[in-house]
Design an enzyme around this catalytic site. Structure first.
Site, PDB file in Angstrom:
ATOM      1  N   LYS A 143       1.810  -3.229   6.013  1.00 55.28           N
ATOM      2  CA  LYS A 143       2.097  -3.066   4.581  1.00 55.28           C
ATOM      3  C   LYS A 143       3.571  -2.699   4.357  1.00 55.28           C
ATOM      4  CE  LYS A 143      -1.877  -4.257   3.048  1.00 55.28           C
ATOM      5  NZ  LYS A 143      -2.015  -5.476   2.250  1.00 55.28           N
ATOM      6  N   SER A 186       0.860  -1.185   0.000  1.00 59.67           N
ATOM      7  CA  SER A 186       0.000   0.000   0.000  1.00 59.67           C
ATOM      8  C   SER A 186       0.893   1.230   0.000  1.00 59.67           C
ATOM      9  CB  SER A 186      -0.853  -0.006   1.272  1.00 59.67           C
ATOM     10  OG  SER A 186      -1.369   1.270   1.546  1.00 59.67           O
ATOM     11  N   TYR A 197      -2.080  -0.909  10.322  1.00 65.19           N
ATOM     12  CA  TYR A 197      -2.256  -1.368   8.938  1.00 65.19           C
ATOM     13  C   TYR A 197      -1.044  -0.947   8.104  1.00 65.19           C
ATOM     14  CZ  TYR A 197      -4.020  -1.390   4.137  1.00 65.19           C
ATOM     15  OH  TYR A 197      -4.154  -1.599   2.793  1.00 65.19           O
TER      16      TYR A 197
HETATM   17  N1  NAP Z   1      -8.829  -0.647  -1.135  1.00 62.92           N
HETATM   18  C1  NAP Z   1      -7.753   0.114  -0.897  1.00 62.92           C
HETATM   19  O1  NAP Z   1      -7.837   1.336  -0.737  1.00 62.92           O
HETATM   20  C2  NAP Z   1      -6.385  -0.513  -0.829  1.00 62.92           C
HETATM   21  C3  NAP Z   1      -5.252   0.332  -0.913  1.00 62.92           C
HETATM   22  C4  NAP Z   1      -3.982  -0.249  -0.834  1.00 62.92           C
HETATM   23  C5  NAP Z   1      -3.842  -1.603  -0.669  1.00 62.92           C
HETATM   24  N2  NAP Z   1      -4.956  -2.393  -0.576  1.00 62.92           N
HETATM   25  C6  NAP Z   1      -4.749  -3.822  -0.373  1.00 62.92           C
HETATM   26  O2  NAP Z   1      -5.301  -4.534  -1.473  1.00 62.92           O
HETATM   27  C7  NAP Z   1      -5.747  -5.822  -1.030  1.00 62.92           C
HETATM   28  C8  NAP Z   1      -7.201  -6.022  -1.434  1.00 62.92           C
HETATM   29  O3  NAP Z   1      -7.982  -5.003  -0.815  1.00 62.92           O
HETATM   30  P1  NAP Z   1      -9.484  -4.715  -1.232  1.00 62.92           P
HETATM   31  O4  NAP Z   1      -9.694  -3.262  -0.990  1.00 62.92           O
HETATM   32  O5  NAP Z   1      -9.790  -5.294  -2.551  1.00 62.92           O
HETATM   33  O6  NAP Z   1     -10.257  -5.505  -0.048  1.00 62.92           O
HETATM   34  P2  NAP Z   1     -11.731  -6.170  -0.015  1.00 62.92           P
HETATM   35  O7  NAP Z   1     -12.616  -5.581  -1.046  1.00 62.92           O
HETATM   36  O8  NAP Z   1     -12.153  -6.125   1.417  1.00 62.92           O
HETATM   37  O9  NAP Z   1     -11.431  -7.702  -0.410  1.00 62.92           O
HETATM   38  C9  NAP Z   1     -10.606  -8.480   0.428  1.00 62.92           C
HETATM   39  C10 NAP Z   1     -10.565  -9.896  -0.107  1.00 62.92           C
HETATM   40  O10 NAP Z   1      -9.726 -10.666   0.766  1.00 62.92           O
HETATM   41  C11 NAP Z   1     -10.479 -11.760   1.307  1.00 62.92           C
HETATM   42  N3  NAP Z   1     -10.016 -12.022   2.670  1.00 62.92           N
HETATM   43  C12 NAP Z   1      -9.953 -11.155   3.696  1.00 62.92           C
HETATM   44  N4  NAP Z   1      -9.501 -11.779   4.793  1.00 62.92           N
HETATM   45  C13 NAP Z   1      -9.279 -13.070   4.430  1.00 62.92           C
HETATM   46  C14 NAP Z   1      -8.815 -14.203   5.133  1.00 62.92           C
HETATM   47  N5  NAP Z   1      -8.476 -14.158   6.428  1.00 62.92           N
HETATM   48  N6  NAP Z   1      -8.689 -15.373   4.456  1.00 62.92           N
HETATM   49  C15 NAP Z   1      -9.034 -15.449   3.135  1.00 62.92           C
HETATM   50  N7  NAP Z   1      -9.465 -14.397   2.429  1.00 62.92           N
HETATM   51  C16 NAP Z   1      -9.587 -13.228   3.080  1.00 62.92           C
HETATM   52  C17 NAP Z   1     -11.944 -11.290   1.241  1.00 62.92           C
HETATM   53  O11 NAP Z   1     -12.871 -12.379   1.224  1.00 62.92           O
HETATM   54  P3  NAP Z   1     -13.652 -12.854   2.575  1.00 62.92           P
HETATM   55  O12 NAP Z   1     -14.011 -11.616   3.327  1.00 62.92           O
HETATM   56  O13 NAP Z   1     -14.841 -13.633   2.078  1.00 62.92           O
HETATM   57  O14 NAP Z   1     -12.674 -13.707   3.292  1.00 62.92           O
HETATM   58  C18 NAP Z   1     -11.929 -10.574  -0.095  1.00 62.92           C
HETATM   59  O15 NAP Z   1     -11.991 -11.491  -1.160  1.00 62.92           O
HETATM   60  C19 NAP Z   1      -5.531  -5.856   0.488  1.00 62.92           C
HETATM   61  O16 NAP Z   1      -4.312  -6.493   0.774  1.00 62.92           O
HETATM   62  C20 NAP Z   1      -5.459  -4.382   0.857  1.00 62.92           C
HETATM   63  O17 NAP Z   1      -4.733  -4.162   2.031  1.00 62.92           O
HETATM   64  C21 NAP Z   1      -6.224  -1.877  -0.661  1.00 62.92           C
END
Ligand code: NAP
Length: 216
Positions: free
Chosen positions: A154, A137, A150
């Site tokens: 990261k 991130s 968090y």
């Molecule tokens: N959105 C942002 O602004 C942003 C910015 C920078 C980095 N990121 C990173 O990008 C990645 C994806 O984020 P996102 O925003 O797409 O999140 P999201 O929409 O909440 O999706 C998270 C995914 O991870 C799965 N997950 C969460 N905990 C899990 C566990 N313990 N075991 C297995 N699966 C799990 C969830 O499925 P279930 O809940 O069904 O398990 C879901 O498929 C993350 O690593 C996040 O930190 C996001």
């Protein structure tokens, strides 16, 4: 771009947000994608939407689930060409306001699972080599209050990726992605329409992240 046809890509957390979009795009370009998530219904919905996808309901914070996942993908497809360490969770809140369980869960899902899944997948690449993608991130570079824990997880992922590049065998490529805020489910859920209580200013309201902000 090199053809993705026939390549096998394991994407953790491919059932929502960035992971699901990535899985869909890779599959449309010919890859066989394997995804996972904890919610069976959401997994089923993603599998219906993504061509040729295979999935397993599991929790990446559970060591036995991680082993089961990697073994199942290798057995089903006979190979793994890439691991996208995408599954992650956000937790908005000052460290002092979190419970001990919240602290361990966040570290487990955002860091420990990433390191251990990578360890488990490396041997499956074999002599062909492969790709490991780490989802870090922008907060790894600019820790964001009240997301300090968090941000630290990261930063750990970023450090792991940079270190791994120098120790993995030839043929294994390690990539790290540092996105800014993207309006997915966790960001909406955690912020719930609120702004962080800490003083901040907008630094990057652009593209798909319009309307969200980066604090510093
Ligand atoms: N959105 C942002 O602004 C942003 C910015 C920078 C980095 N990121 C990173 O990008 C990645 C994806 O984020 P996102 O925003 O797409 O999140 P999201 O929409 O909440 O999706 C998270 C995914 O991870 C799965 N997950 C969460 N905990 C899990 C566990 N313990 N075991 C297995 N699966 C799990 C969830 O499925 P279930 O809940 O069904 O398990 C879901 O498929 C993350 O690593 C996040 O930190 C996001």
């Amino acid at each position: 771009m090199r053809s993705l046809a026939g390549t096998v890509v394991l994407i953790t957390g491919g059932t929502a947000g960035i992971g699901r979009t990535t899985a869909r795009l890779l599959a449309r370009n010919g890859a066989h994608v394997a995804i996972c998530g904890r919610d069976q219904e959401r997994l089923d919905a993603a599998l219906r939407e993504i061509p040729r996808a295979w999935g397993m309901c599991c929790d990446v914070t559970v060591p036995a689930d991680r082993e089961r996942l990697v073994r199942a993908v290798a057995e089903r497809f006979g190979r793994i060409d890439a691991l996208v360490n995408n599954a992650g969770q956000g937790r908005v809140g000052k460290l002092g306001d979190l419970t001990g369980d919240q602290v361990s869960t966040l570290v487990d899902v955002n860091f420990t699972a990433v390191a251990d899944l990578t360890r488990l997948v490396l041997p499956a690449f074999g002599a062909r080599g492969g790709h490991v993608v780490m989802m870090s991130s922008v907060s790894a570079w600019v820790p964001i209050p009240p997301l300090s824990l968090y941000s630290a997880t990261k930063a750990g992922v970023l450090g792991l990726a940079l270190g791994l590049r120098r120790e993995v065998p030839r043929g294994v490529r390690v990539h790290v992605v540092c996105p800014g805020p993207i309006r997915t489910e966790w960001l909406s859920r955690e912020l719930n329409g609120r702004r962080p209580s800490t003083s901040h200013r907008t630094v990057s309201p652009q593209g798909p992240i319009r309307g969200t902000w980066l604090v510093r």
